[in-house]
Design a protein around this motif. Sequence first.
Motif, PDB file in Angstrom:
ATOM      1  N   SER A   4      68.696  57.773 -55.574  1.00 39.63           N
ATOM      2  CA  SER A   4      68.261  57.499 -54.202  1.00 39.63           C
ATOM      3  C   SER A   4      68.222  58.781 -53.369  1.00 39.63           C
ATOM      4  CB  SER A   4      69.187  56.479 -53.540  1.00 39.63           C
ATOM      5  OG  SER A   4      70.519  56.960 -53.498  1.00 39.63           O
ATOM      6  N   ALA A   5      69.156  59.675 -53.626  1.00 41.31           N
ATOM      7  CA  ALA A   5      69.183  60.941 -52.898  1.00 41.31           C
ATOM      8  C   ALA A   5      67.991  61.813 -53.286  1.00 41.31           C
ATOM      9  CB  ALA A   5      70.486  61.690 -53.173  1.00 41.31           C
ATOM     10  N   GLU A   7      65.111  60.671 -54.340  1.00 46.87           N
ATOM     11  CA  GLU A   7      63.949  60.032 -53.739  1.00 46.87           C
ATOM     12  C   GLU A   7      63.835  60.388 -52.262  1.00 46.87           C
ATOM     13  OE1 GLU A   7      60.730  57.031 -53.372  1.00 46.87           O
ATOM     14  OE2 GLU A   7      61.475  58.463 -54.834  1.00 46.87           O
ATOM     15  N   GLU A   8      64.943  60.377 -51.546  1.00 51.03           N
ATOM     16  CA  GLU A   8      64.916  60.694 -50.124  1.00 51.03           C
ATOM     17  C   GLU A   8      64.548  62.161 -49.891  1.00 51.03           C
ATOM     18  OE1 GLU A   8      64.685  60.037 -46.267  1.00 51.03           O
ATOM     19  OE2 GLU A   8      65.022  58.492 -47.788  1.00 51.03           O
ATOM     20  N   GLU A   9      65.034  63.050 -50.764  1.00 50.30           N
ATOM     21  CA  GLU A   9      64.684  64.465 -50.651  1.00 50.30           C
ATOM     22  C   GLU A   9      63.191  64.669 -50.882  1.00 50.30           C
ATOM     23  OE1 GLU A   9      65.642  68.260 -53.385  1.00 50.30           O
ATOM     24  OE2 GLU A   9      67.422  67.422 -52.408  1.00 50.30           O
ATOM     25  N   LEU A  11      60.851  62.392 -50.390  1.00 48.20           N
ATOM     26  CA  LEU A  11      60.154  61.826 -49.241  1.00 48.20           C
ATOM     27  C   LEU A  11      60.159  62.788 -48.056  1.00 48.20           C
ATOM     28  CD1 LEU A  11      60.988  58.014 -48.914  1.00 48.20           C
ATOM     29  CD2 LEU A  11      58.728  59.093 -48.875  1.00 48.20           C
ATOM     30  N   ASP A  12      61.301  63.423 -47.808  1.00 43.02           N
ATOM     31  CA  ASP A  12      61.390  64.371 -46.696  1.00 43.02           C
ATOM     32  C   ASP A  12      60.393  65.511 -46.872  1.00 43.02           C
ATOM     33  OD1 ASP A  12      63.333  62.953 -45.374  1.00 43.02           O
ATOM     34  OD2 ASP A  12      65.007  64.115 -46.177  1.00 43.02           O
ATOM     35  N   ARG A  15      56.863  64.196 -46.272  1.00 38.91           N
ATOM     36  CA  ARG A  15      56.621  63.969 -44.843  1.00 38.91           C
ATOM     37  C   ARG A  15      56.264  65.269 -44.134  1.00 38.91           C
ATOM     38  NH1 ARG A  15      61.747  60.726 -45.213  1.00 38.91           N
ATOM     39  NH2 ARG A  15      61.140  58.528 -45.346  1.00 38.91           N
ATOM     40  N   ARG A  37      57.703  56.824 -40.682  1.00 37.57           N
ATOM     41  CA  ARG A  37      59.031  56.216 -40.511  1.00 37.57           C
ATOM     42  C   ARG A  37      59.135  54.859 -41.217  1.00 37.57           C
ATOM     43  NH1 ARG A  37      58.911  58.718 -35.258  1.00 37.57           N
ATOM     44  NH2 ARG A  37      57.976  56.873 -34.291  1.00 37.57           N
ATOM     45  N   GLY A  40      59.578  53.979 -47.256  1.00 37.25           N
ATOM     46  CA  GLY A  40      60.905  54.116 -47.851  1.00 37.25           C
ATOM     47  C   GLY A  40      60.898  54.540 -49.299  1.00 37.25           C
ATOM     48  N   THR A  41      59.720  54.602 -49.916  1.00 37.93           N
ATOM     49  CA  THR A  41      59.657  54.984 -51.326  1.00 37.93           C
ATOM     50  C   THR A  41      58.319  55.658 -51.619  1.00 37.93           C
ATOM     51  OG1 THR A  41      59.705  54.194 -53.618  1.00 37.93           O
ATOM     52  CG2 THR A  41      58.796  52.703 -51.972  1.00 37.93           C
TER      53      THR A  41
END
Length: 370
Positions: A4-5, A7-9, A11-12, A15, A37, A40-41
């Motif tokens: 999950s971390a 994936e979030e990295e 996504l950031d 973006r 915003r 989420g994936t």
Amino acid sequence: MTASAVEEELLDELRDLVMLHARAQGLDPGHCRRLLRTIGTTAGFGTGSWAGVWCQEGDCLAERGQYLEACRHYALGRFPYADGPGRTRAQEKCVETFDHWRTEQRGIDRLSVDLPHGTVHCWTAGLSPSSPKPLLLVMGGIVSVKEQWGPLLAAAPALGMAVVVTEMPGVGENTLPYDEDSPAMVSAVLDAVADRADVGRTHAVALSFGGHLTLRRALTDHRIRGVATVGAPLGPFFLDREWQRQVPGTTVATLARLTGTGRGEVLESLRERALTVAELRSLDMSVAYVASLRDEIVPLADVALLRRHVRCSEALVLDDVHGAPAHLDRVRPYLLGRVLAMAGANPLRRAAFGAAHALARAKLALRGTR
């Protein structure tokens, strides 16, 4: 690091990078941030997915007949490349809605060039067998699709040049592999329009890796008389291993995708593509280069190399990141103005085209708000 971390990295990073392309296409930054915003994936095509959110917005715009606005959203939905059903649909809808939009315009046509290892697709304007004009070739980088150049195509009648916009190998509809033979694609496109444009006077607006590809072809195809580029890698990007350690993961992943090379090996595999000092010195043409002081992809050493070794070169250096997204109102007229000057257009022609291009963008923006 957990999945999950990671994936979030990812996504950031997406973006941040996608905002450059959103601004380049004239999309409202606030609108784009609101959509971002809700994502989420990066995977799949469902609610909250990267492709799903952009495509849903594109679908709503297409239903209202706002085809160019829809196309711009689909282009971001396939960003950075079509790697699954969701982004593939976004890519297909991007082309489809652009095709709808261009039929409402006058004189924008489709061109396909078949080569042994794939097909290059282009949009054209101003081609004429009875009155061939000097050619403006336009190409983006490793994540830029040809459909983003709609306003330029719409303003082509004021340019006094024929216009062909296309994509790098492996990008958008271009099915060619991105390899050592890729620069030959440029000559194939020129050959395809040689009966409708004065390709012996070809000038190019070619961005980032598209600029590198075009300059490399200019070494042997002397029909290319000038290039205006932004953040093109020339030598140090390909050779400086220390610099390569901080190149964004999205850039590395995209290059790996286009070249069919593993992410861990792709930058090393590109070393032979660096332009040598001897090659740069042999360029008998004009080159205008926009560089960014905080470019996170291409080092400033590349533009320094250009200025030292290309006789007819100039540079505009801005305090920005790769692509100079905060300075587009300055970069666009600089690139087009330099190309028109290289092509010998008089000041009145350059002023007329600048006004026509601005008017075309304003009309398209106004139509998008209705």
